[in-house]
Design a protein around this motif. Structure first.
Motif, PDB file in Angstrom:
ATOM      1  N   THR A  30       0.791  -1.141  -0.128  1.00 57.24           N
ATOM      2  CA  THR A  30       0.092  -0.076   0.144  1.00 57.24           C
ATOM      3  C   THR A  30       1.020   1.424   0.080  1.00 57.24           C
ATOM      4  N   ARG A  31       0.299   2.439  -0.509  1.00 57.56           N
ATOM      5  CA  ARG A  31       0.888   3.698  -0.427  1.00 57.56           C
ATOM      6  C   ARG A  31       1.425   4.014   0.837  1.00 57.56           C
ATOM      7  N   GLU A  32       0.549   3.922   1.946  1.00 54.77           N
ATOM      8  CA  GLU A  32       0.779   4.172   3.200  1.00 54.77           C
ATOM      9  C   GLU A  32       1.929   3.398   3.764  1.00 54.77           C
ATOM     10  N   GLU A  33       1.762   2.351   3.745  1.00 56.34           N
ATOM     11  CA  GLU A  33       3.242   1.506   3.949  1.00 56.34           C
ATOM     12  C   GLU A  33       4.592   1.767   3.502  1.00 56.34           C
ATOM     13  N   LEU A  34       4.231   2.355   1.888  1.00 58.02           N
ATOM     14  CA  LEU A  34       5.610   2.624   1.194  1.00 58.02           C
ATOM     15  C   LEU A  34       5.966   3.784   2.167  1.00 58.02           C
ATOM     16  N   TYR A  35       5.007   5.067   2.193  1.00 55.84           N
ATOM     17  CA  TYR A  35       5.319   6.165   2.831  1.00 55.84           C
ATOM     18  C   TYR A  35       6.141   5.866   4.316  1.00 55.84           C
ATOM     19  N   GLN A  36       5.372   5.063   4.965  1.00 53.82           N
ATOM     20  CA  GLN A  36       6.169   4.813   6.531  1.00 53.82           C
ATOM     21  C   GLN A  36       7.475   4.208   6.249  1.00 53.82           C
ATOM     22  N   GLU A  37       7.654   3.414   5.162  1.00 53.15           N
ATOM     23  CA  GLU A  37       8.904   2.410   5.276  1.00 53.15           C
ATOM     24  C   GLU A  37       9.991   3.652   4.450  1.00 53.15           C
ATOM     25  N   LYS A  95      15.598   7.931   7.726  1.00 56.38           N
ATOM     26  CA  LYS A  95      15.912   8.511   8.902  1.00 56.38           C
ATOM     27  C   LYS A  95      16.961   7.752   9.575  1.00 56.38           C
ATOM     28  N   GLU A  96      17.145   6.249   9.005  1.00 55.48           N
ATOM     29  CA  GLU A  96      18.570   5.256   9.411  1.00 55.48           C
ATOM     30  C   GLU A  96      19.673   5.539   8.429  1.00 55.48           C
ATOM     31  N   GLY A  97      19.384   6.599   7.283  1.00 55.15           N
ATOM     32  CA  GLY A  97      20.458   7.056   6.495  1.00 55.15           C
ATOM     33  C   GLY A  97      20.545   6.078   5.509  1.00 55.15           C
ATOM     34  N   LYS A  98      19.869   4.856   5.097  1.00 56.40           N
ATOM     35  CA  LYS A  98      20.259   4.155   4.217  1.00 56.40           C
ATOM     36  C   LYS A  98      20.065   4.541   2.588  1.00 56.40           C
ATOM     37  N   LYS A  99      21.325   4.185   1.732  1.00 62.57           N
ATOM     38  CA  LYS A  99      21.291   4.671   0.455  1.00 62.57           C
ATOM     39  C   LYS A  99      20.818   3.683  -0.511  1.00 62.57           C
ATOM     40  N   GLU A 100      20.280   2.376   0.020  1.00 62.54           N
ATOM     41  CA  GLU A 100      19.681   1.526  -1.002  1.00 62.54           C
ATOM     42  C   GLU A 100      18.955   0.687  -0.313  1.00 62.54           C
ATOM     43  N   TYR A 101      17.619   0.334  -0.692  1.00 64.44           N
ATOM     44  CA  TYR A 101      16.691  -0.473  -0.016  1.00 64.44           C
ATOM     45  C   TYR A 101      15.884  -1.285  -1.130  1.00 64.44           C
ATOM     46  N   THR A 102      15.647  -2.421  -0.925  1.00 69.66           N
ATOM     47  CA  THR A 102      15.044  -3.339  -1.859  1.00 69.66           C
ATOM     48  C   THR A 102      13.817  -3.933  -1.313  1.00 69.66           C
ATOM     49  N   PHE A 103      12.634  -3.943  -1.816  1.00 73.46           N
ATOM     50  CA  PHE A 103      11.266  -4.613  -1.231  1.00 73.46           C
ATOM     51  C   PHE A 103      10.640  -5.178  -2.619  1.00 73.46           C
ATOM     52  N   GLU A 104       9.558  -6.041  -1.972  1.00 73.58           N
ATOM     53  CA  GLU A 104       8.840  -6.603  -3.135  1.00 73.58           C
ATOM     54  C   GLU A 104       7.390  -6.247  -2.885  1.00 73.58           C
TER      55      GLU A 104
END
Length: 389
Positions: A63-70, A76-85
């Protein structure tokens, strides 16, 4: 390689540009997201590369809301790369990423989509640009050493350390810390663009422009407020919405388990006037704030408190005209400095007029009175200047 060719058909689709608009007062700030799309289609048999994708244990976001929160969490954690399905999110949902979060810790620079049609599933990798705010907080709060390349972050850190050191002096409460931060920004930041640079990369939109260069628009004011609050140990959020029909940003601050709106931009007079300090938008609740500001209330904590509103806390709030007269008398009797500012809870332009302020002449040697109203709705600030010829 032959097996791979027999099983999947790789189609590199066009590289596209998706634009989003950052909510800032009076300016559209574009953040480009580069998109790469890879579609994987099943032809026959199996292949290790496809099995690897199918067996992947990535976080699932649908969902868009889940995406927004993630995304907020990732930045905030300073991650430069993040993968999800995902099975449900579409490209248009991803195009809204930089619109859906406040940008304080950074933004999504580009993303890559790998779609496996026979699984009805996509693997999305976000590539993030982490802001100087993150590195400054990480360095001051956690002792992380800044790299030589992070020149702006180092400048911002130095300025923040000086400001916070001053704020911590004689601040015995969270309210006092917040007020000192508010007053510092109002006294030291001018509304506008450093070097008259109004393009999308201007530092006017961030805390660096406000605290180092001393000039910013509302997004820069709000970032500066949050950065200093974070460093002073105050819980603070940025809020994006509209005010008077224009894109705008301000803050929510938590004091004693209650949230309050503070809009430093609207408390800073324009043109700049160092002698004037007002608090019309300092610690308002939702009810007072919504008379002039609009925001997505589902995205932010509810604000209902009144205790730490500046005028209530300082005993400068009155419910009606008779109470207003009594407060004015008390202020003048204490030989308080000019001007007088009081918030009234029943403002009506036919009641609070200069003519009806004539009673003030009984308690002062002023030759004339100038009245200015600040705010909208019933809770309006009266800014009264006593003039001496």
């Amino acid at each position: 390689m032959n097996c791979f060719r027999n099983i999947i058909n790789l189609l590199w689709m066009r590289e596209a540009r998706a634009h989003r608009v950052w909510n800032v007062m009076g300016m559209n700030m574009k953040k480009n997201i580069t998109i790469f799309i890879l579609i994987v289609m099943m032809v026959s048999g199996g292949c290790n590369s496809v099995k690897g994708l199918a067996a992947s244990e990535k976080p699932v976001i649908n969902t868009r809301e889940e995406l927004y929160q993630e995304v907020q969490k990732v930045l905030k954690e300073g991650k430069k790369e993040y993968t999800f399905e995902t099975e449900d999110l579409q490209q248009e949902d991803l195009d809204q990423l930089n619109l859906e979060h406040d940008g304080f810790f950074g933004n999504v620079e580009k993303y890559q989509i790998k779609t496996i049609r026979f699984l009805n599933r996509s693997y999305i990798t976000l590539y993030c640009n982490i802001s100087d705010n993150y590195y400054v907080e990480d360095s001051i709060l956690n002792g992380t050493v800044l790299s030589k390349e992070q020149e702006k972050a180092a400048e911002l850190k130095k300025e923040c350390e000086i400001i916070i050191d001053e704020i911590e002096k004689n601040s015995s409460s969270e309210y006092q810390k917040e007020k000192k931060i508010h007053d510092y920004i109002v006294n030291n930041v001018k509304y506008g663009y450093p070097d008259d640079n109004e393009n999308e990369d201007s530092d006017a939109y961030n805390a660096y422009g406000a605290l180092v260069e001393g000039k910013a628009v509302c997004n820069g004011y709000a970032q500066a407020m949050k950065l200093l609050c974070d460093l002073a140990g105050l819980e603070c959020q940025m809020v994006t919405g509209t005010a008077d029909g224009e894109n705008h940003a301000w803050n929510l601050i938590r004091l004693d388990d209650e949230w309050y709106h503070t809009d430093v931009t609207w408390d800073d007079p324009e043109p700049d006037d160092p002698s004037r300090m007002i608090y019309s938008y300092f610690n308002l609740n939702d009810s007072s704030m919504e008379s002039s500001h609009i925001w997505n209330k589902e995205r932010y904590p509810e604000s209902v408190g009144t205790r730490y509103n500046y005028y209530i806390y300082q005993d400068l709030y009155c419910a009606d005209f008779e109470e207003f007269k009594e407060i004015c008398k008390a202020i003048l009797a204490s030989d308080a400095s000019n001007p007088i500012q009081i918030m009234v809870g029943d403002y009506d332009e036919t009641i609070y007029t200069e003519d009806k302020m004539q009673f003030l002449f009984q308690y002062t040697g002023a030759d004339s009175i100038h009245l200015q109203t600040i705010g909208k709705g019933k809770n309006t600030t009266l800014y009264i200047t006593l003039q001496y010829d």
